[in-house]
Design a protein around this motif. Structure first.
Motif, PDB file in Angstrom:
ATOM      1  N   ILE A 109       1.294  -1.119   0.114  1.00 12.80           N
ATOM      2  CA  ILE A 109       0.088  -0.226   0.183  1.00 12.80           C
ATOM      3  C   ILE A 109       0.445   1.597  -0.276  1.00 12.80           C
ATOM      4  N   SER A 110       0.924   2.064   0.829  1.00 10.39           N
ATOM      5  CA  SER A 110       3.043   2.683   0.940  1.00 10.39           C
ATOM      6  C   SER A 110       3.954   2.147   2.283  1.00 10.39           C
ATOM      7  N   LEU A 111       4.796   2.684   2.376  1.00  8.28           N
ATOM      8  CA  LEU A 111       5.629   2.601   2.886  1.00  8.28           C
ATOM      9  C   LEU A 111       5.819   2.958   4.674  1.00  8.28           C
ATOM     10  N   LYS A 112       4.787   4.398   4.681  1.00 10.39           N
ATOM     11  CA  LYS A 112       3.715   5.107   5.520  1.00 10.39           C
ATOM     12  C   LYS A 112       2.768   3.595   6.264  1.00 10.39           C
ATOM     13  N   SER A 113       2.076   3.223   5.532  1.00  6.92           N
ATOM     14  CA  SER A 113       0.989   2.263   6.220  1.00  6.92           C
ATOM     15  C   SER A 113       1.773   0.993   6.693  1.00  6.92           C
ATOM     16  N   SER A 114       2.725   0.651   6.057  1.00  5.22           N
ATOM     17  CA  SER A 114       3.685  -0.332   7.471  1.00  5.22           C
ATOM     18  C   SER A 114       4.032   0.431   8.099  1.00  5.22           C
ATOM     19  N   PHE A 115       4.915   1.329   8.375  1.00  2.00           N
ATOM     20  CA  PHE A 115       4.906   1.962   9.454  1.00  2.00           C
ATOM     21  C   PHE A 115       4.361   1.610  10.193  1.00  2.00           C
ATOM     22  N   ASN A 116       3.347   2.942  10.361  1.00  2.00           N
ATOM     23  CA  ASN A 116       2.301   2.823  11.585  1.00  2.00           C
ATOM     24  C   ASN A 116       1.929   1.507  11.330  1.00  2.00           C
ATOM     25  N   PHE A 117       1.594   0.214  10.673  1.00  2.00           N
ATOM     26  CA  PHE A 117       1.449  -0.665  11.539  1.00  2.00           C
ATOM     27  C   PHE A 117       2.882  -1.244  12.661  1.00  2.00           C
ATOM     28  N   ILE A 118       3.577  -1.255  11.788  1.00  2.00           N
ATOM     29  CA  ILE A 118       4.848  -1.492  12.972  1.00  2.00           C
ATOM     30  C   ILE A 118       5.383  -0.960  13.926  1.00  2.00           C
TER      31      ILE A 118
END
Length: 438
Positions: A109-118
């Motif tokens: 989806i996006s790098l930001k989405s991945s960061f927010n998930f972690i």
């Protein structure tokens, strides 16, 4: 296939219990929808690894609880421990892949989405899962890479209960197929509950309850520089066992041997006392020298099916490496005490040591050989004679046709000899061994 299922019924049952939630998950929604896009594929893989990992982790706590039915289900507690180690490793790998696949889903989806998930600091269920995984990683690094003493290893292993507790809450609270499907939710809740109950029984309740049989220490007999034999008298009910089995012993009051590795029984079931053979090379086992006469202990057992009475053939070859002589001593004492009833047994015992200084119970075994014409003792000193081999055994024994092979000693000793005997035409189920993976 039928023979495999019979010999591995316990292990197959473990996987059946673990795969049931995957089957429920499969029938919840068409697989075409679950794998319709790249994002859905990684999300589905994350769900599968999470379900399977938590199921195996839960079952693994049951395997670690030393329930007597497991000894029979897996054909020996030693095999339970081997599967426990394997199942734990698989569960750890699956639970590592669980967040990895989900992170990849969000990366698409996006790098930001991945960061927010972690770094979901406001999402309590995800925080629980991250803490559980972090603790799990630390404990597995300790288990696989740090050479801990037995007592310290045992203590660190007790913290695995926190992984199950935190992981279970994460599984139930996070929005997922588990929370949306009643059958799946209650199945996983029961499985985690059984694992948690087993953990409580073994780790928490085990501190306070007195397991098994109550015995009193009569003697700590020094056999050689590295081996002692504990002689114990029952204070109430005498434990019944088969020659060759093993027990766990706990001397709570003295502080020494507060929780032990498994020790082989060296006495015969006919004796009115119980004796255990212990190699005193480590800091932990050396504590036996601090035990005082009259010390009270609790014996948990017996465990194992490593006994000459369990074999199909009465023609048997026993191979002992080092302290692996202890279960054979119990067998030899029993067969000699009952030689009139057991005169159909024909035994060749091969005792392998580095040198003569390591000999333990040698004089007694030689006496049994003198008293029993069907019992033959063969000694092998590797520094002088070289390593013992299956070919050497066949050459020096009085016939091997139809014989059952018994192995007990260091893992490399047993593995090598098993392979050699199979190469000579012996069937794997004709070769019996006592091996532990603690």
């Amino acid at each position: 296939m039928a023979k495999y299922l019979k010999n591995n019924f316990g292990y197959v049952l473990v996987w059946v219990l673990a795969i049931i939630p995957i089957l429920i998950w499969v029938f919840m929604r068409p697989l075409g929808l679950r794998f319709a896009s790249s994002g859905n594929i990684f999300r589905s893989l994350g769900q599968i690894t999470g379900l399977l990992g938590m199921a195996l982790l839960s079952v693994n706590f049951i395997l670690a609880a030393r329930f007597k039915f497991l000894d029979k289900l897996f054909f020996g507690l030693n095999k339970v421990y081997i599967k426990h180690h394997l199942v734990g490793t698989i569960a750890f790998c699956l639970l590592l892949f669980h967040p990895t696949f989900l992170i990849i889903q969000y990366l698409l989806i996006s790098l930001k989405s991945s960061f927010n998930f972690i770094f979901s600091f406001n999402n309590f269920p995800i925080i629980l899962g991250e803490i559980a995984l972090f603790v799990f990683i630390i404990l597995m690094v300790i288990t696989f890479y740090l050479n801990f003493k037995y007592q310290n290893w045992k203590k660190t292993h007790q913290y695995l209960g926190a992984v199950l507790f935190l992981g279970g809450w994460h599984m139930l609270l996070v929005p997922s197929d588990i929370s949306n499907n009643t059958l799946l939710k209650y199945y996983m809740l029961i499985l985690v509950g059984l694992g948690a109950t087993s953990y409580f029984y073994r780790t928490i309740l085990g501190i306070y309850k007195k397991n098994g049989f109550k015995y009193k220490l009569e003697e700590v007999k020094k056999i050689n520089d590295n081996v002692v034999e504990l002689k114990l008298k029952p204070l109430a009910e005498k434990m019944k066992f088969l020659p060759g089995q093993f027990v766990f012993i706990k001397f709570g009051a003295d502080g020494a041997l507060s929780e032990s590795p498994p020790f082989s029984i060296t006495s015969s079931p006919d004796n009115d006392y119980l004796s255990l053979g212990i190699k005193t090379l480590g800091d932990y086992t050396s504590m036996v020298y601090f035990l005082k006469p009259e010390a009270i202990c609790h014996i948990e057992g017996p465990f194992g099916i490593f006994s000459y009475l369990k074999a199909k053939s009465k023609r048997q070859i026993w191979l002992a490496g080092g302290i692996g002589i202890t279960p054979f001593l119990s067998m030899a004492r029993h067969i000699n005490a009952n030689k009139n009833e057991n005169n159909n047994y024909k035994i060749d015992l091969f005792y392998s040591l580095k040198n003569e200084g390591e000999m333990a119970f040698n004089n007694e075994l030689a006496e049994i050989e003198e008293q029993n014409g069907n019992f033959k003792l063969h000694q092998n000193f590797s520094q002088k004679d070289g390593n013992i081999s299956a070919g050497l055994v066949v050459k020096n024994s009085s016939g091997v046709s139809g014989a059952d092979i018994f192995l007990c000693g260091p893992p490399s000793f047993m593995k090598s000899l098993r392979e050699q005997f199979i190469e000579l035409g012996f069937k794997n189920d004709e070769i019996h061994s006592e091996e532990f993976s603690l």
